[in-house]
Design an enzyme around this catalytic site. Structure first.
Site, PDB file in Angstrom:
ATOM      1  N   ASP A  33       0.826   3.823  -3.176  1.00 45.82           N
ATOM      2  CA  ASP A  33       0.441   5.219  -2.986  1.00 45.82           C
ATOM      3  C   ASP A  33       1.412   6.140  -3.716  1.00 45.82           C
ATOM      4  O   ASP A  33       1.005   7.087  -4.387  1.00 45.82           O
ATOM      5  CB  ASP A  33       0.411   5.543  -1.491  1.00 45.82           C
ATOM      6  CG  ASP A  33       0.183   7.018  -1.224  1.00 45.82           C
ATOM      7  OD1 ASP A  33      -0.875   7.538  -1.605  1.00 45.82           O
ATOM      8  OD2 ASP A  33       1.078   7.669  -0.650  1.00 45.82           O
ATOM      9  N   GLU A  79       0.835  -1.201   0.000  1.00 46.20           N
ATOM     10  CA  GLU A  79       0.000   0.000   0.000  1.00 46.20           C
ATOM     11  C   GLU A  79       0.875   1.258   0.000  1.00 46.20           C
ATOM     12  O   GLU A  79       0.614   2.214  -0.743  1.00 46.20           O
ATOM     13  CB  GLU A  79      -0.900  -0.019   1.231  1.00 46.20           C
ATOM     14  CG  GLU A  79      -1.701   1.239   1.454  1.00 46.20           C
ATOM     15  CD  GLU A  79      -2.191   1.345   2.881  1.00 46.20           C
ATOM     16  OE1 GLU A  79      -2.429   2.481   3.333  1.00 46.20           O
ATOM     17  OE2 GLU A  79      -2.317   0.299   3.549  1.00 46.20           O
ATOM     18  N   ASP A  98      -7.142   1.223   0.514  1.00 49.61           N
ATOM     19  CA  ASP A  98      -5.830   0.617   0.761  1.00 49.61           C
ATOM     20  C   ASP A  98      -5.568  -0.537  -0.200  1.00 49.61           C
ATOM     21  O   ASP A  98      -4.435  -0.735  -0.655  1.00 49.61           O
ATOM     22  CB  ASP A  98      -5.748   0.111   2.204  1.00 49.61           C
ATOM     23  CG  ASP A  98      -5.723   1.245   3.221  1.00 49.61           C
ATOM     24  OD1 ASP A  98      -5.523   2.404   2.812  1.00 49.61           O
ATOM     25  OD2 ASP A  98      -5.907   0.962   4.421  1.00 49.61           O
ATOM     26  N   GLU A 102      -4.365   0.782  -3.585  1.00 53.72           N
ATOM     27  CA  GLU A 102      -2.958   1.179  -3.550  1.00 53.72           C
ATOM     28  C   GLU A 102      -2.042  -0.036  -3.460  1.00 53.72           C
ATOM     29  O   GLU A 102      -0.977  -0.066  -4.097  1.00 53.72           O
ATOM     30  CB  GLU A 102      -2.716   2.125  -2.372  1.00 53.72           C
ATOM     31  CG  GLU A 102      -3.410   3.468  -2.537  1.00 53.72           C
ATOM     32  CD  GLU A 102      -3.242   4.374  -1.338  1.00 53.72           C
ATOM     33  OE1 GLU A 102      -3.368   5.600  -1.510  1.00 53.72           O
ATOM     34  OE2 GLU A 102      -2.994   3.871  -0.218  1.00 53.72           O
TER      35      GLU A 102
END
Length: 237
Positions: A59, A55, A128, A131
């Site tokens: 991101d 994650e 989440d 990502e």
């Protein structure tokens, strides 16, 4: 949702290949991306990896791809405006919406407690997951693959002006209001206008019986989303 690992992985791999033309070489990355911490904690003896590290990486990849897109798409916009646009695109609620639009939520592995409490619909978990998937895709195939996928799924919604349709404002409002405890959120049609084939609905959203906001839409569902969005804006979301 999937009790057996083989079933979960086989169906996920099949979906990715059929819907997006994506085939992972490192299957373990894909499995980890779709494994929530709650599942890993419930199976500690198996030493299962969860998706938090992916994650973090995803991101960064997402931020970069969207930043490059905005930079090229809007050559005359100042940095401040582009930052606001990027924040809207990568906000938790929108990422959760894209996760559901792609049908990814049915494949995430959750702990029993998280599953029972509605985790599969929770914006935080779904955002989440989005990502983490991007992080896994980056490690497996590089940034060009991430960019290709986002250009296929996310960017068209922004370009077409359909971005709001992907964000589940009702869920976002519910999570915002229930942070400090359960509240009663109701949606009520307070007005209908227009001919039968082109009606417009005015929807009121109330919290514990008190009106919070209203919204317009060409269907009751769209009006509910509009009312929830307006409420979030009033709350300073």
């Amino acid at each position: 949702m999937f009790k057996k690992k083989g079933c979960f992985m086989n169906q996920l791999e099949q979906k990715l290949e059929q819907d997006f033309g994506i085939v992972f070489s490192q299957k373990d990355l894909l499995e980890t991306a779709f494994t929530h911490t709650s599942y890993a904690n419930e199976h500690r003896l198996l030493n299962i990896s969860h998706n938090e590290r992916l994650e973090f990486l995803g991101d960064a990849a997402l931020q970069l791809v969207i930043s490059v897109y905005l930079y090229n798409r809007y050559p005359n916009k100042p940095e401040g405006e582009m930052s606001k646009m990027r924040s809207t695109i990568v906000r938790e609620e929108s990422l959760a919406g894209f996760t559901k639009a792609c049908g990814f939520e049915q494949y995430i592995r959750l702990g029993k407690g998280e599953e029972k409490s509605g985790g599969r619909e929770r914006a935080t978990i779904l955002g989440d997951l989005w990502e983490a998937f991007l992080g896994a895709l980056y490690l497996d195939q590089g940034l060009p693959a991430v960019e290709k996928f986002l250009n296929q799924v996310m960017i068209p919604q922004v370009e077409k002006g359909n971005f709001d349709r992907v964000i589940d404002y009702k869920t976002a409002l519910q999570e915002r209001l229930q942070v400090n405890g359960k509240v009663d959120i109701t949606y009520t049609v307070i007005d209908e206008s227009g001919p039968a084939h082109a009606k417009e609905f005015t929807m009121q959203v109330a919290v514990d019986g008190k009106e919070l906001s209203t919204g317009l839409g060409k269907s009751k569902k769209l009006a509910e989303q509009a009312a929830a969005k307006s409420a979030l804006e009033q709350l300073g979301n």
